[in-house]
Design an enzyme around this catalytic site. Structure first.
Site, PDB file in Angstrom:
ATOM      1  N   HIS A  33     -22.515  10.509 -17.509  1.00 32.48           N
ATOM      2  CA  HIS A  33     -21.263  10.273 -17.542  1.00 32.48           C
ATOM      3  C   HIS A  33     -21.293  12.039 -17.178  1.00 32.48           C
ATOM      4  O   HIS A  33     -19.843  12.360 -16.976  1.00 32.48           O
ATOM      5  CB  HIS A  33     -21.553  10.489 -18.718  1.00 32.48           C
ATOM      6  CG  HIS A  33     -20.795   8.997 -19.244  1.00 32.48           C
ATOM      7  ND1 HIS A  33     -20.134   8.344 -20.544  1.00 32.48           N
ATOM      8  CD2 HIS A  33     -20.859   8.421 -18.716  1.00 32.48           C
ATOM      9  CE1 HIS A  33     -20.219   7.495 -20.690  1.00 32.48           C
ATOM     10  NE2 HIS A  33     -20.370   7.215 -19.525  1.00 32.48           N
ATOM     11  N   LYS A  86     -18.754   1.280 -35.610  1.00 36.24           N
ATOM     12  CA  LYS A  86     -19.958   1.353 -34.732  1.00 36.24           C
ATOM     13  C   LYS A  86     -20.359   2.161 -35.822  1.00 36.24           C
ATOM     14  O   LYS A  86     -20.085   3.344 -36.207  1.00 36.24           O
ATOM     15  CB  LYS A  86     -19.069   2.035 -33.340  1.00 36.24           C
ATOM     16  CG  LYS A  86     -18.958   1.207 -33.295  1.00 36.24           C
ATOM     17  CD  LYS A  86     -18.968   1.614 -31.583  1.00 36.24           C
ATOM     18  CE  LYS A  86     -17.435   0.970 -30.420  1.00 36.24           C
ATOM     19  NZ  LYS A  86     -17.599   1.135 -29.119  1.00 36.24           N
ATOM     20  N   ARG A 134     -21.999   2.620 -15.835  1.00 33.25           N
ATOM     21  CA  ARG A 134     -23.168   2.719 -14.850  1.00 33.25           C
ATOM     22  C   ARG A 134     -24.283   1.599 -13.866  1.00 33.25           C
ATOM     23  O   ARG A 134     -24.269   1.817 -12.987  1.00 33.25           O
ATOM     24  CB  ARG A 134     -24.688   2.463 -16.222  1.00 33.25           C
ATOM     25  CG  ARG A 134     -25.101   3.942 -16.144  1.00 33.25           C
ATOM     26  CD  ARG A 134     -25.663   4.173 -17.555  1.00 33.25           C
ATOM     27  NE  ARG A 134     -25.665   3.157 -18.510  1.00 33.25           N
ATOM     28  CZ  ARG A 134     -24.768   4.195 -20.040  1.00 33.25           C
ATOM     29  NH1 ARG A 134     -24.526   5.252 -19.865  1.00 33.25           N
ATOM     30  NH2 ARG A 134     -24.816   3.350 -20.624  1.00 33.25           N
ATOM     31  N   SER A 150     -28.245   4.356 -23.000  1.00 31.64           N
ATOM     32  CA  SER A 150     -27.832   5.783 -24.006  1.00 31.64           C
ATOM     33  C   SER A 150     -29.282   5.049 -25.381  1.00 31.64           C
ATOM     34  O   SER A 150     -29.710   5.594 -25.327  1.00 31.64           O
ATOM     35  CB  SER A 150     -26.662   5.736 -24.426  1.00 31.64           C
ATOM     36  OG  SER A 150     -25.809   6.225 -23.549  1.00 31.64           O
TER      37      SER A 150
END
Length: 152
Positions: A18, A42, A89, A126
């Site tokens: 990012h 989350k 990505r 990640s």
């Protein structure tokens, strides 16, 4: 031109790929807002305070950093942005993001601009970095700012 864009997401301090996307976005718009999602459903590796602090340290001189806990489109409307920027990505991510962008446009009328991460990050998630951190492995070659990564 005077355009504003929202780069929304659930940024962790080491969000892979990012950094380059943020730098490119700064060349596209006059004002960039990084919106750090605080979705309570989350479970994040790092608390919002740490994520905000890290992102502020990296970008405070050139962007506005704000946390939000509403829908991205609601937040985008509140911030009166011209575009929503989505970091992508790889092509699998792109398929998902296209659907999100379509829904966002239908709900808000705000267009989405897709910015792809550099090729070196397309296979790194990640989640992989979190796993490596958990086992105290070296991640310096995988993240743009390894010195900003918090230890567990």
């Amino acid at each position: 031109m005077n355009h504003t864009a929202l780069f929304a997401g659930s940024f962790d301090p080491f969000t892979i790929g990012h950094d380059a996307i943020v730098r490119r976005a700064l060349n596209l718009v006059d004002r960039l807002i990084i919106g750090v999602g605080v979705n309570k459903e989350k479970k994040y590796l790092f608390p919002i305070e740490q994520r905000l602090s890290s992102i502020m340290e990296l970008y405070a001189s050139c962007v506005t950093v704000i946390s939000y806990d509403t829908l991205t489109v609601d937040f985008a409307r509140e911030q009166n942005v011209d575009y929503i920027i989505r970091g992508v990505r790889n092509m699998a991510d792109f398929e998902f993001e296209k659907n999100v962008a379509r829904m966002n446009f239908e709900l808000s009328g705000i267009e989405t601009v897709f910015l792809f991460a550099e090729h070196q990050y397309e296979h790194i998630s990640s989640t992989i970095v979190r796993e490596l951190l958990h086992y105290n492995k070296d991640i310096s070659k995988l993240v743009p700012h390894p010195e900003k990564v918090f230890t567990l």
